[in-house]
Design a protein around this motif. Structure first.
Motif, PDB file in Angstrom:
ATOM      1  N   LEU A  50       0.813  -1.218   0.000  1.00  0.00           N
ATOM      2  CA  LEU A  50       0.000   0.000   0.000  1.00  0.00           C
ATOM      3  C   LEU A  50       0.847   1.269   0.000  1.00  0.00           C
ATOM      4  O   LEU A  50       0.310   2.370   0.038  1.00  0.00           O
ATOM      5  CB  LEU A  50      -0.963   0.017   1.193  1.00  0.00           C
ATOM      6  N   ARG A  98     -11.274   3.949  10.977  1.00  0.00           N
ATOM      7  CA  ARG A  98     -10.964   3.867   9.547  1.00  0.00           C
ATOM      8  C   ARG A  98     -11.916   4.765   8.752  1.00  0.00           C
ATOM      9  O   ARG A  98     -13.057   4.997   9.156  1.00  0.00           O
ATOM     10  CB  ARG A  98     -11.096   2.428   9.047  1.00  0.00           C
ATOM     11  N   ASN A  99     -11.445   5.190   7.576  1.00  0.00           N
ATOM     12  CA  ASN A  99     -12.332   5.925   6.674  1.00  0.00           C
ATOM     13  C   ASN A  99     -13.029   4.949   5.731  1.00  0.00           C
ATOM     14  O   ASN A  99     -12.847   3.732   5.827  1.00  0.00           O
ATOM     15  CB  ASN A  99     -11.571   7.017   5.916  1.00  0.00           C
ATOM     16  N   LYS A 100     -13.808   5.480   4.790  1.00  0.00           N
ATOM     17  CA  LYS A 100     -14.588   4.621   3.887  1.00  0.00           C
ATOM     18  C   LYS A 100     -13.712   3.756   2.999  1.00  0.00           C
ATOM     19  O   LYS A 100     -14.152   2.729   2.491  1.00  0.00           O
ATOM     20  CB  LYS A 100     -15.518   5.489   3.022  1.00  0.00           C
ATOM     21  N   ASP A 101     -12.452   4.160   2.815  1.00  0.00           N
ATOM     22  CA  ASP A 101     -11.527   3.367   1.993  1.00  0.00           C
ATOM     23  C   ASP A 101     -10.760   2.335   2.807  1.00  0.00           C
ATOM     24  O   ASP A 101      -9.907   1.620   2.273  1.00  0.00           O
ATOM     25  CB  ASP A 101     -10.541   4.299   1.277  1.00  0.00           C
ATOM     26  N   GLY A 102     -11.033   2.284   4.099  1.00  0.00           N
ATOM     27  CA  GLY A 102     -10.366   1.324   4.964  1.00  0.00           C
ATOM     28  C   GLY A 102      -9.039   1.794   5.519  1.00  0.00           C
ATOM     29  O   GLY A 102      -8.375   1.062   6.259  1.00  0.00           O
ATOM     30  N   LEU A 103      -8.620   3.023   5.156  1.00  0.00           N
ATOM     31  CA  LEU A 103      -7.384   3.565   5.706  1.00  0.00           C
ATOM     32  C   LEU A 103      -7.637   4.124   7.100  1.00  0.00           C
ATOM     33  O   LEU A 103      -8.774   4.415   7.478  1.00  0.00           O
ATOM     34  CB  LEU A 103      -6.838   4.659   4.790  1.00  0.00           C
ATOM     35  N   VAL A 148      -0.237   8.273   3.867  1.00  0.00           N
ATOM     36  CA  VAL A 148      -1.090   7.086   3.947  1.00  0.00           C
ATOM     37  C   VAL A 148      -0.744   6.299   5.200  1.00  0.00           C
ATOM     38  O   VAL A 148       0.406   5.913   5.406  1.00  0.00           O
ATOM     39  CB  VAL A 148      -0.915   6.198   2.696  1.00  0.00           C
ATOM     40  N   THR A 206      -2.147   2.894   7.241  1.00  0.00           N
ATOM     41  CA  THR A 206      -3.007   1.727   7.077  1.00  0.00           C
ATOM     42  C   THR A 206      -2.995   0.878   8.349  1.00  0.00           C
ATOM     43  O   THR A 206      -2.229   1.131   9.280  1.00  0.00           O
ATOM     44  CB  THR A 206      -2.555   0.856   5.890  1.00  0.00           C
ATOM     45  N   GLU A 262      -7.914   6.684   9.942  1.00  0.00           N
ATOM     46  CA  GLU A 262      -8.106   8.114  10.177  1.00  0.00           C
ATOM     47  C   GLU A 262      -7.362   8.546  11.436  1.00  0.00           C
ATOM     48  O   GLU A 262      -6.694   9.565  11.459  1.00  0.00           O
ATOM     49  CB  GLU A 262      -9.592   8.428  10.337  1.00  0.00           C
TER      50      GLU A 262
END
Length: 457
Positions: free
Chosen positions: A122, A144-149, A212, A214, A151
């Motif tokens: 990633l 997590r945010n909507k992309d799975g990362l 980023v 993760t 926050e």
């Protein structure tokens, strides 16, 4: 694949352990916690391992030796401060650094490898190892945010009611882009109630920079267990013991009662060996195939050949051949060497002795500082008298010798090949080849003694 580095946090004293022994040196299945962590990290193709030491620094270094480099944290000012102590060895290097606590002995190399891979795929600046837990009270929550990362990480005391319902938690193990890690560490503040520098703050700093971040979730919550007190230590021991026993069973070993069998991490056991309940196998013990060990036996750092049986006995730091029969209730003390097809019977103690092929000492004997040849028979109650109160001496018993019951062999002495020693003898001089040695008082019978005794009364 980028260069890989590791920082192991092992500076804390561990006051909740209430122990003179520093926390990370407490053993789990025979090996200090921090050694478990280092052994797993070493499997990951790591360029440099840096262990952060503080309390008990010399003892931690003595344990790990050349497995690691070391950085001293003189004052324990938080996890970010601890990692910063590795700057002289790691700052400015390109690659990925894993940060793992030295009190997490159950973490596996496979999980850390997956964490590295996830991080690299990633192209993240930071990756958090997470787990899901039924009751996350007290743990930092992963948002997590909507992309799975990721926050942010929210500590329990700071979380909203909605955030507290999240059961994905921070385990305290991380991967970082190395350059980004040490740059962010310089920005971590100690503006908090404890006045310490916390590593999770690096996550917030990186997020604020638009990097980023993760999370990689392990499916095995148990391996994230951090040991802070004796209760957690016992739980780690239970989990590790279960792992070890299951691994041996999958490799063809029969363990009759895994819940009551205690095998340390470095023990090796051959196929079709049976381990009976109450058995303790420790150290560098190697057991061949088709053996029977136990019940209630303790084996420490012994090498044992195929088809050997050891029942209700103790053996330490010795070599035991194939098809040997030991016990019940024998004690094999250090530096003994027992050859194939020998028999060491009940209530026999052996110390620093070489015991030859096919020889037998069946019961109630002490064989210490001795060299015993092949096909020797040692009768019940016989002793090698090896100690004069100041020095110890060697007894030599050559092949095919027969030692009668209740004999004392006063060292230094040699019983030559094929000789016989009569029962009840105390031998102080060498016995020639194929001779019969009798060293006892001549029997005297006093006729009518009892009658005379009664007349006197």
């Amino acid at each position: 694949m980028s260069n890989r580095y590791a920082v192991i946090l092992a500076a804390g004293q561990g006051t909740r352990m209430k122990s003179k022994l520093y926390k990370v040196l407490h053993p789990v299945c025979g090996k200090p916690m921090v050694q478990h962590v280092v052994d797993q990290v070493k499997k990951l193709n790591i360029e440099k391992i840096v262990t952060i030491i503080g309390h008990g620094a010399e003892k931690v270094q003595a344990q790990l030796g050349d497995d690691s480099l070391y950085a001293m944290q003189e004052s324990q000012l938080g996890t970010a401060h601890a990692v910063m102590q590795a700057a002289s060895m790691l700052e400015g290097k390109e690659g990925v650094t894993i940060v793992v606590c030295g009190d997490t002995p159950l973490i596996r190399s496979e999980t850390m490898e997956s964490l590295f891979s996830h991080h690299e795929q990633l192209k993240a600046k930071a990756t958090i190892l997470t787990a899901r837990i039924e009751d996350p009270t007290g743990y930092g929550r992963i948002i997590r945010n909507k992309d799975g990362l990721v926050e942010k990480i929210v500590e329990h005391k700071d979380a909203t009611e909605e955030e507290r319902r999240i059961n994905e938690i921070n385990t305290g193990t991380y991967c970082f882009d190395n350059a980004a890690l040490f740059a962010a560490l310089k920005k971590v503040s100690n503006d908090n109630a404890q006045g310490e520098y916390y590593l999770p703050d690096v996550i917030e700093i990186l997020k604020n920079q638009g990097e980023v971040v993760t999370a990689f979730q392990t499916n095995d919550l148990e391996e994230t267990l951090g040991v802070n007190d004796r209760v957690a230590l016992a739980e780690a021991e239970r989990i590790m013991r279960k792992r070890i026993n299951e691994s041996h069973m999958r490799n063809g070993v029969t363990i009759i009662d895994p819940n009551n069998t205690y095998i340390e991490t470095d023990v090796k056991i051959g196929q079709d060996t049976i381990i009976h309940p109450g058995t303790i196998l420790k150290g560098k013990t190697i057991i061949g195939g088709d053996c029977q060990i136990g019940p209630n036996s303790e084996i420490v750092s012994c090498e044992i050949g195929n088809e050997t049986v050891i029942r209700q006995s103790v053996a330490h730091n010795s070599s035991i051949g194939a098809r040997v029969n030991i016990g019940p209730f024998a004690h094999i003390r250090p530096d003994s060497s027992i050859a194939d097809d020998a028999k060491i019977g009940n209530f026999v103690e052996m110390k620093k002795a070489v015991f030859g092929e096919g020889s037998k000492v069946s019961h109630l004997s002490y064989i210490g500082d001795a060299e015993v040849g092949r096909n020797v028979n040692i009768g019940c109650g016989s002793i090698t008298v090896n100690y004069d109160g100041k020095n110890k001496y060697l007894t030599k018993i050559e092949d095919d010798v027969f030692i009668g019951c209740n004999s004392n062999l006063v060292a230094p002495v040699t019983i030559e090949k094929g000789a016989y020693v009569a029962a009840g003898s105390t031998i102080t001089k060498n016995v020639p080849k194929e001779a019969l040695s009798i060293a006892r008082a001549r029997q005297v019978n006093k006729e009518n003694y009892v009658e005379k005794l009664h007349l006197k009364q």
